[in-house]
Design a protein around this motif. Structure first.
Motif, short mmCIF file in Angstrom:
data_model
loop_
_atom_site.label_atom_id
_atom_site.label_comp_id
_atom_site.label_asym_id
_atom_site.label_seq_id
_atom_site.Cartn_x
_atom_site.Cartn_y
_atom_site.Cartn_z
N PRO A 264 0.84 -1.20 0.00
CA PRO A 264 0.00 0.00 0.00
C PRO A 264 0.87 1.25 0.00
O PRO A 264 1.94 1.27 0.61
N SER A 265 0.41 2.26 -0.70
CA SER A 265 1.16 3.51 -0.81
C SER A 265 0.22 4.68 -0.61
O SER A 265 -0.85 4.72 -1.20
N GLY A 266 0.64 5.61 0.25
CA GLY A 266 -0.17 6.79 0.49
C GLY A 266 0.33 7.54 1.71
O GLY A 266 1.44 7.30 2.20
N THR A 267 -0.51 8.45 2.21
CA THR A 267 -0.15 9.29 3.34
C THR A 267 -1.27 9.26 4.37
O THR A 267 -2.44 9.29 4.02
N VAL A 268 -0.87 9.21 5.64
CA VAL A 268 -1.81 9.29 6.75
C VAL A 268 -1.65 10.68 7.37
O VAL A 268 -0.53 11.07 7.72
N GLU A 269 -2.73 11.43 7.47
CA GLU A 269 -2.70 12.75 8.11
C GLU A 269 -3.46 12.67 9.42
O GLU A 269 -4.62 12.28 9.45
N ILE A 270 -2.78 13.04 10.51
CA ILE A 270 -3.36 13.00 11.85
C ILE A 270 -3.69 14.44 12.24
O ILE A 270 -2.80 15.28 12.34
N ARG A 271 -4.98 14.69 12.45
CA ARG A 271 -5.46 16.03 12.77
C ARG A 271 -5.92 16.06 14.22
O ARG A 271 -6.97 15.54 14.56
N GLY A 272 -5.11 16.67 15.09
CA GLY A 272 -5.46 16.78 16.50
C GLY A 272 -6.30 18.02 16.76
O GLY A 272 -6.66 18.76 15.85
N SER A 273 -6.62 18.22 18.02
CA SER A 273 -7.45 19.36 18.41
C SER A 273 -6.78 20.68 18.04
O SER A 273 -5.56 20.82 18.12
N GLN A 274 -7.59 21.66 17.70
CA GLN A 274 -7.09 22.98 17.36
C GLN A 274 -7.47 24.03 18.41
O GLN A 274 -7.34 25.21 18.17
N TRP A 275 -7.96 23.59 19.56
CA TRP A 275 -8.27 24.53 20.63
C TRP A 275 -7.47 24.16 21.87
O TRP A 275 -6.68 23.24 21.83
N ILE A 276 -7.55 24.82 22.95
CA ILE A 276 -6.79 24.69 24.19
C ILE A 276 -5.29 24.52 23.91
O ILE A 276 -4.53 25.43 24.12
N PHE A 277 -4.85 23.35 23.46
CA PHE A 277 -3.45 23.13 23.09
C PHE A 277 -3.41 22.71 21.63
O PHE A 277 -3.37 21.52 21.31
N PRO A 278 -3.43 23.68 20.69
CA PRO A 278 -3.51 23.33 19.27
C PRO A 278 -2.27 22.56 18.79
O PRO A 278 -1.16 22.80 19.24
N LYS A 279 -2.54 21.62 17.88
CA LYS A 279 -1.48 20.83 17.27
C LYS A 279 -1.58 20.97 15.76
O LYS A 279 -2.68 20.87 15.21
N ASN B 271 -1.28 0.10 10.54
CA ASN B 271 -1.08 1.45 11.06
C ASN B 271 -1.69 1.57 12.44
O ASN B 271 -2.77 1.04 12.70
N THR B 272 -1.01 2.30 13.32
CA THR B 272 -1.52 2.60 14.65
C THR B 272 -1.34 4.10 14.89
O THR B 272 -0.26 4.63 14.70
N VAL B 273 -2.43 4.75 15.31
CA VAL B 273 -2.40 6.18 15.62
C VAL B 273 -2.97 6.34 17.02
O VAL B 273 -3.96 5.70 17.39
N GLU B 274 -2.34 7.20 17.82
CA GLU B 274 -2.80 7.42 19.19
C GLU B 274 -3.46 8.78 19.32
O GLU B 274 -2.93 9.78 18.86
N ALA B 275 -4.62 8.78 19.96
CA ALA B 275 -5.31 10.02 20.32
C ALA B 275 -5.15 10.19 21.82
O ALA B 275 -5.46 9.28 22.59
N GLY B 276 -4.64 11.33 22.22
CA GLY B 276 -4.36 11.57 23.63
C GLY B 276 -5.49 12.28 24.36
O GLY B 276 -6.56 12.56 23.81
N PHE B 277 -5.23 12.58 25.61
CA PHE B 277 -6.20 13.23 26.49
C PHE B 277 -6.64 14.59 25.94
O PHE B 277 -7.81 14.96 26.04
N TRP B 278 -5.73 15.35 25.35
CA TRP B 278 -6.05 16.69 24.86
C TRP B 278 -6.61 16.69 23.45
O TRP B 278 -6.93 17.74 22.91
N ASP B 279 -6.73 15.54 22.82
CA ASP B 279 -7.27 15.45 21.46
C ASP B 279 -8.78 15.27 21.49
O ASP B 279 -9.33 14.26 21.09
N THR B 280 -9.48 16.29 21.98
CA THR B 280 -10.94 16.24 22.10
C THR B 280 -11.59 16.15 20.73
O THR B 280 -12.57 15.45 20.54
N PHE B 281 -11.06 16.87 19.78
CA PHE B 281 -11.50 16.78 18.38
C PHE B 281 -10.33 16.17 17.62
O PHE B 281 -9.23 16.70 17.64
#
Length: 121
Positions: A39-54, A65-75
């Motif tokens: 497989p070929s492509g790109t994974v884009e991880i979009r974390g929260s953009q408020w309180i502590f924006p990433k 593939n494994t992606v982690e969503a943390g405590f501050w990743d409300t959205f």
């Protein structure tokens, strides 16, 4: 139950999204090229953009593939852009640690019990 998403080469789609949740979790998904190659492509991880924006992070797509969503990743969202035709397979029932749910339930029951006890005194 697994959820399958079909992507054509050049197509981008969100394969996972959560809103108003702060439970840390791991999202696992598999990518299979329909032509039998890697497989070929790109994974884009979009974390929260408020309180502590990433800023969005990108990583190469892999077979597993494994992606982690943390405590501050409300959205939080995961988008995949396919370089080849792909089938993305993701389990639907993925959540955070079961321990956190049990702990929250025990705490809630304890609070209700103490409140009822105090009302009877």
């Amino acid at each position: 139950m697994a959820k399958q998403i079909y992507l054509q080469a050049g197509e981008t789609t969100v394969i996972y999204r959560r809103n108003f949740s702060s439970v840390p979790t791991q999202i696992r998904f598999e990518a299979i090229a329909t032509d039998g190659t890697s497989p070929s492509g790109t994974v884009e991880i979009r974390g929260s953009q408020w309180i502590f924006p990433k800023p969005p992070q990108q990583q190469p797509l892999q077979a597993m593939n494994t992606v982690e969503a943390g405590f501050w990743d409300t959205f939080f969202a995961i988008a995949v852009t396919a370089d080849t035709d792909l089938i993305i397979t993701r389990s639907k029932g993925q959540t955070g640690s079961g321990f956190l749910w049990v702990l929250g339930l025990v705490m809630g029951i304890s609070i209700v019990a103490v409140a009822m006890l105090m009302m009877t005194l």
